[in-house]
Motif scaffolding. Structure first.
Motif, mmCIF file in Angstrom:
data_model
loop_
_atom_site.group_PDB
_atom_site.id
_atom_site.type_symbol
_atom_site.label_atom_id
_atom_site.label_comp_id
_atom_site.label_asym_id
_atom_site.label_seq_id
_atom_site.Cartn_x
_atom_site.Cartn_y
_atom_site.Cartn_z
ATOM 1 N N TYR A 165 0.406 -0.772 0.114
ATOM 2 C CA TYR A 165 -0.358 -0.096 0.431
ATOM 3 C C TYR A 165 0.953 1.506 -0.069
ATOM 4 N N ASN A 166 2.494 0.660 -0.092
ATOM 5 C CA ASN A 166 2.967 2.048 0.417
ATOM 6 C C ASN A 166 2.693 3.237 1.144
ATOM 7 N N ILE A 167 2.175 2.681 2.087
ATOM 8 C CA ILE A 167 1.974 3.401 3.565
ATOM 9 C C ILE A 167 3.227 3.006 4.307
ATOM 10 N N ASP A 168 3.182 3.921 5.634
ATOM 11 C CA ASP A 168 4.177 3.961 6.699
ATOM 12 C C ASP A 168 3.410 3.436 7.818
ATOM 13 N N VAL A 169 3.818 2.907 8.811
ATOM 14 C CA VAL A 169 2.965 3.107 10.435
ATOM 15 C C VAL A 169 3.386 2.930 11.252
ATOM 16 N N LYS A 170 2.883 2.987 12.239
ATOM 17 C CA LYS A 170 3.593 3.268 14.108
ATOM 18 C C LYS A 170 2.388 1.717 14.023
ATOM 19 N N VAL A 171 3.367 0.671 14.346
ATOM 20 C CA VAL A 171 2.306 -0.396 15.020
ATOM 21 C C VAL A 171 2.331 0.336 16.714
ATOM 22 N N HIS A 172 0.799 -0.398 17.052
ATOM 23 C CA HIS A 172 0.784 -0.347 18.837
ATOM 24 C C HIS A 172 0.347 -0.815 19.658
ATOM 25 N N ASN A 173 0.140 -2.616 19.331
ATOM 26 C CA ASN A 173 -0.139 -3.097 19.757
ATOM 27 C C ASN A 173 -0.506 -5.270 19.188
ATOM 28 N N ILE A 174 0.099 -5.456 20.049
ATOM 29 C CA ILE A 174 -0.080 -7.101 18.852
ATOM 30 C C ILE A 174 -0.756 -8.324 19.551
ATOM 31 N N VAL A 175 -1.559 -8.450 19.272
ATOM 32 C CA VAL A 175 -2.725 -9.463 19.802
ATOM 33 C C VAL A 175 -2.620 -11.228 19.423
ATOM 34 N N GLY A 176 -2.639 -11.605 20.438
ATOM 35 C CA GLY A 176 -2.879 -13.795 19.657
ATOM 36 C C GLY A 176 -3.836 -14.106 18.972
ATOM 37 N N ASN A 177 -4.203 -14.565 18.032
ATOM 38 C CA ASN A 177 -5.293 -15.182 17.604
ATOM 39 C C ASN A 177 -5.011 -16.826 16.850
ATOM 40 N N LYS A 178 -5.855 -17.132 16.284
ATOM 41 C CA LYS A 178 -5.790 -18.524 16.261
ATOM 42 C C LYS A 178 -4.301 -19.351 15.180
#
Length: 308
Positions: free
Chosen positions: A85-98
């Motif tokens: 997508y040619n976007i830059d991001v800041k990661v805030h949180n990581i949540v586990g899923n299956k």
């Protein structure tokens, strides 16, 4: 090619949550005027909730592994979104899923929005599958559309934001914390008081979206000129407003809801679209990051407040 899949998230009903807490120690509960207990392991004040306790089914092991390899997960997310997508991001949180982990992030460019990506994890072989990152179908595209609305209609959204803040000054109501938005909400163009949704059937914004995707550096005046206002259909652009009672013991007030609806109907300077309004009591269901309960009052589908 972007890998997209539909993720089915199982959630526990409010009635089950309440029913499973009978007989709990009173020191572990908050009790409203209506006598409903709000067990502290399930509910939290909207004023302090930042996302702790948010849960997705089957993600415990994946989340634990991801936290130990956080740098890999963050890099995989950023690389994927930059490439696709040619976007830059800041990661805030990581949540586990299956399947791995759900990564909550915020765009850092001039087009502002929140969204998620899924990073698969092979726990058995202790590996972050960085080459297999994917997104929920349409989520990023819809979020970008919402961000573009916020960008090219900055004056209208400033008016809406001032109206929302005015509500909190005129009535005993509050919005969400900024931290909870960043950590677990991920709803496109979002503020503590509302989020917007623009889908691919929105023919008014699609020319703006196409122009931006082709060239993210397109000047603002050209993006605004591409907006096809004559094709705008409010059913495809929605603004979901949600407030909470400020007092922990207060119940949602129909009088307040009616006043909010009237103010929205009378204001001609806010963005066009289909508006919904919901007013919750003071508490958030932590595992779902939701304020909606049996006592929630609202004005929404199919009876939207339509501005066109």
């Amino acid at each position: 090619m972007t890998r997209k899949r539909k993720l089915l998230l199982c959630t526990t009903s409010v009635s089950f949550l309440l029913g499973g807490c009978l007989g709990m120690d009173s020191e572990q509960t908050n009790t409203n005027q209506d006598g409903l207990d709000r067990p502290k392991d399930i509910y939290e004040s909207v004023l302090t909730y930042t996302g702790d306790g948010y849960d997705l089914p089957g993600g415990e092991k994946n989340e634990a592994f991801a936290k130990e390899h956080e740098d890999e997960v963050v890099k995989a997310t950023k690389d994927f979104l930059k490439k696709e997508y040619n976007i830059d991001v800041k990661v805030h949180n990581i949540v586990g899923n299956k399947d791995g982990v759900t990564v909550f992030y915020e765009s850092t460019g001039r087009i502002h929005f929140y969204a998620t990506a899924i990073v698969p994890i092979d726990v058995r072989n202790e590996k972050v599958l960085a080459d297999s990152v994917w997104t929920l179908e349409g989520e990023v595209e819809d979020a970008i559309r919402g961000g573009l609305y916020g960008y090219i209609m900055a004056d209208e959204f400033k008016e809406l934001d001032e109206l929302m803040v005015g509500f909190t000054e005129d009535f005993p109501i509050v919005g969400r914390t900024q931290e909870s938005l960043e950590n677990v909400r991920a709803r496109g163009y979002t503020t503590p008081y509302y989020f917007t949704q623009s889908i691919d059937l929105d023919e008014a914004i699609n020319p703006v979206y196409d122009l931006y995707i082709r060239n993210p550096d397109t000047p603002k005046d050209q993006l605004k000129a591409a907006y096809a206002s004559e094709k705008f259909n409010p059913r495809y652009y929605r603004v979901a407003i949600q407030f909470f009672m400020e007092d922990p013991d207060a119940q949602p007030s129909q009088e307040i809801v009616d006043s909010l609806v009237k103010a929205l109907e009378e204001n001609e300077n806010i963005p066009n679209g289909s508006y919904s309004v919901h007013l919750n009591d003071h508490y958030v269901i932590k595992a779902k990051s939701s304020g909606n309960k049996e006592n929630t009052l609202g004005y929404g589908p199919p009876n939207y407040i339509v501005k066109d």
